[in-house]
Scaffold this motif. Sequence first.
Motif, PDB file in Angstrom:
ATOM      1  N   ALA A 100       1.110  -1.340  -0.116  1.00  0.00           N
ATOM      2  CA  ALA A 100       0.064   0.004  -0.009  1.00  0.00           C
ATOM      3  C   ALA A 100       0.879   1.211   0.103  1.00  0.00           C
ATOM      4  O   ALA A 100       1.884   1.333   0.758  1.00  0.00           O
ATOM      5  N   LYS A 101       0.509   2.435  -0.703  1.00  0.00           N
ATOM      6  CA  LYS A 101       0.868   3.615  -0.737  1.00  0.00           C
ATOM      7  C   LYS A 101       0.552   4.478   0.158  1.00  0.00           C
ATOM      8  O   LYS A 101      -0.686   4.999   0.338  1.00  0.00           O
ATOM      9  N   VAL A 102       1.261   4.807   1.175  1.00  0.00           N
ATOM     10  CA  VAL A 102       0.832   5.737   2.044  1.00  0.00           C
ATOM     11  C   VAL A 102       0.678   7.088   1.762  1.00  0.00           C
ATOM     12  O   VAL A 102       1.498   7.752   1.039  1.00  0.00           O
TER      13      VAL A 102
ATOM     14  N   PHE B  18      -2.451   1.143  12.678  1.00  0.00           N
ATOM     15  CA  PHE B  18      -2.294   2.104  13.792  1.00  0.00           C
ATOM     16  C   PHE B  18      -1.274   1.256  14.670  1.00  0.00           C
ATOM     17  O   PHE B  18      -1.773   0.148  14.875  1.00  0.00           O
ATOM     18  N   THR B  19      -0.309   1.954  15.103  1.00  0.00           N
ATOM     19  CA  THR B  19       0.641   1.297  15.906  1.00  0.00           C
ATOM     20  C   THR B  19       0.942   1.922  17.095  1.00  0.00           C
ATOM     21  O   THR B  19       0.949   3.269  17.135  1.00  0.00           O
ATOM     22  N   SER B  20       0.819   1.220  18.144  1.00  0.00           N
ATOM     23  CA  SER B  20       0.794   2.033  19.484  1.00  0.00           C
ATOM     24  C   SER B  20       1.542   1.251  20.655  1.00  0.00           C
ATOM     25  O   SER B  20       1.809   0.101  20.666  1.00  0.00           O
ATOM     26  N   VAL B  21       2.033   2.280  21.631  1.00  0.00           N
ATOM     27  CA  VAL B  21       2.702   1.654  22.856  1.00  0.00           C
ATOM     28  C   VAL B  21       1.858   2.080  23.854  1.00  0.00           C
ATOM     29  O   VAL B  21       1.497   3.323  24.085  1.00  0.00           O
ATOM     30  N   PRO B  22       1.465   1.084  24.847  1.00  0.00           N
ATOM     31  CA  PRO B  22       0.420   1.390  25.833  1.00  0.00           C
ATOM     32  C   PRO B  22       1.414   1.910  27.225  1.00  0.00           C
ATOM     33  O   PRO B  22       2.507   1.711  27.126  1.00  0.00           O
ATOM     34  N   ALA B  89      -4.944  10.649  26.311  1.00  0.00           N
ATOM     35  CA  ALA B  89      -4.980  10.991  27.904  1.00  0.00           C
ATOM     36  C   ALA B  89      -4.595  10.030  28.702  1.00  0.00           C
ATOM     37  O   ALA B  89      -3.830  10.149  29.602  1.00  0.00           O
ATOM     38  N   GLU B  90      -4.965   8.566  28.378  1.00  0.00           N
ATOM     39  CA  GLU B  90      -4.723   7.639  29.310  1.00  0.00           C
ATOM     40  C   GLU B  90      -4.058   6.469  28.702  1.00  0.00           C
ATOM     41  O   GLU B  90      -3.046   5.873  29.525  1.00  0.00           O
ATOM     42  N   TRP B  91      -4.232   5.952  27.612  1.00  0.00           N
ATOM     43  CA  TRP B  91      -3.856   4.479  27.212  1.00  0.00           C
ATOM     44  C   TRP B  91      -2.615   4.515  26.307  1.00  0.00           C
ATOM     45  O   TRP B  91      -1.716   3.357  26.557  1.00  0.00           O
ATOM     46  N   TYR B  92      -2.133   5.688  25.678  1.00  0.00           N
ATOM     47  CA  TYR B  92      -1.134   5.484  24.773  1.00  0.00           C
ATOM     48  C   TYR B  92      -0.121   6.421  25.044  1.00  0.00           C
ATOM     49  O   TYR B  92      -0.114   7.652  25.343  1.00  0.00           O
ATOM     50  N   GLU B  93       1.309   5.643  25.290  1.00  0.00           N
ATOM     51  CA  GLU B  93       2.636   6.669  25.280  1.00  0.00           C
ATOM     52  C   GLU B  93       2.778   7.011  24.062  1.00  0.00           C
ATOM     53  O   GLU B  93       3.268   8.309  24.057  1.00  0.00           O
ATOM     54  N   SER B  94       2.595   6.554  23.010  1.00  0.00           N
ATOM     55  CA  SER B  94       2.893   6.898  21.674  1.00  0.00           C
ATOM     56  C   SER B  94       2.210   6.103  20.683  1.00  0.00           C
ATOM     57  O   SER B  94       1.745   5.049  21.000  1.00  0.00           O
ATOM     58  N   TYR B  95       1.761   6.599  19.428  1.00  0.00           N
ATOM     59  CA  TYR B  95       1.490   5.869  18.234  1.00  0.00           C
ATOM     60  C   TYR B  95       1.660   6.754  17.168  1.00  0.00           C
ATOM     61  O   TYR B  95       1.827   7.591  16.994  1.00  0.00           O
ATOM     62  N   SER B  96       1.402   5.655  15.968  1.00  0.00           N
ATOM     63  CA  SER B  96       1.519   6.281  14.620  1.00  0.00           C
ATOM     64  C   SER B  96       0.421   5.836  13.888  1.00  0.00           C
ATOM     65  O   SER B  96       0.010   4.478  14.126  1.00  0.00           O
ATOM     66  N   VAL B  97      -0.113   6.437  13.085  1.00  0.00           N
ATOM     67  CA  VAL B  97      -1.168   6.148  12.125  1.00  0.00           C
ATOM     68  C   VAL B  97      -0.636   6.320  10.685  1.00  0.00           C
ATOM     69  O   VAL B  97       0.020   7.613  10.258  1.00  0.00           O
ATOM     70  N   HIS B  98      -0.728   5.451   9.788  1.00  0.00           N
ATOM     71  CA  HIS B  98      -0.202   5.516   8.422  1.00  0.00           C
ATOM     72  C   HIS B  98      -1.562   5.167   7.434  1.00  0.00           C
ATOM     73  O   HIS B  98      -2.282   4.117   7.506  1.00  0.00           O
ATOM     74  N   VAL B  99      -2.140   6.250   6.686  1.00  0.00           N
ATOM     75  CA  VAL B  99      -3.359   5.810   5.564  1.00  0.00           C
ATOM     76  C   VAL B  99      -2.898   5.671   4.290  1.00  0.00           C
ATOM     77  O   VAL B  99      -1.988   6.376   3.925  1.00  0.00           O
ATOM     78  N   ALA B 100      -3.114   4.374   3.885  1.00  0.00           N
ATOM     79  CA  ALA B 100      -2.296   3.759   2.670  1.00  0.00           C
ATOM     80  C   ALA B 100      -3.199   3.143   1.884  1.00  0.00           C
ATOM     81  O   ALA B 100      -4.366   2.590   2.235  1.00  0.00           O
ATOM     82  N   LYS B 101      -3.346   3.388   0.473  1.00  0.00           N
ATOM     83  CA  LYS B 101      -4.064   2.935  -0.482  1.00  0.00           C
ATOM     84  C   LYS B 101      -3.316   1.683  -1.122  1.00  0.00           C
ATOM     85  O   LYS B 101      -2.256   1.694  -1.467  1.00  0.00           O
TER      86      LYS B 101
END
Lengths: 111, 111
Positions: A100-102, B18-22, B89-101
């Motif tokens: 997939a292309k981001v 969606f990649t996250s660190v709790p 506010a509570e659950w995630y230390e950090s996260y990244s979201v990548h929207v991809a076709k």
Amino acid sequence: MSIKPVAGHEPPYYAVVFTSVPTGRPEGYGETAERMKELVAEVPGFLGYESARTPGGLGITVGYFRDEESIATWQRNLEHQAAQKRGRAEWYESYSVHVAKVERSYDFERE
Amino acid sequence: MSIKPVAGHEPPYYAVVFTSVPTGRPEGYGETAERMKELVAEVPGFLGYESARTPGGLGITVGYFRDEESIATWQRNLEHQAAQKRGRAEWYESYSVHVAKVERSYDFERE
């Protein structure tokens, strides 16, 4: 395994989502996975890698690449091809790959 | 959690990674995650969902959508927006979201 999410890069870039269900016969899997991580890091245009596995369940690995050419370079790697073949023969019950292309990305980091 | 990978669909379609660190403070997280799974399944153009979490480590969730409009519909959902806010506010230390076709996909299933 990376403990931080791979941050977004300047789009467009590529995400290769690899989702797998293990067979429960992991002999040789760990060494091969480590070797693949070393090898892919040498690919020009490789941006990063992240992986998670629910015990007894699904594994998801996402590799990020600058462009189609960097994905093609990785696919042509003979050690990688041998690992894929062994994966189908021994390690995976099933898997899916989505290339997939981001188009955009967001990052959050707690202050 | 799905125990099977989400199979490839006819491209193009979208993958939201969606990649996250709790944070390690999961109060309320499980219920909210279950509720989000119910809600997203009602979005027209939602194709599937898969999730994996390494204990003590990274979580990766991938949602698949038919098009940009179906992603936008999900983003506009007010319960989803409230959950995202609580996540920061509570659950995630950090996260990244990548929207991809998604341009192409492959599936393997053991015979």
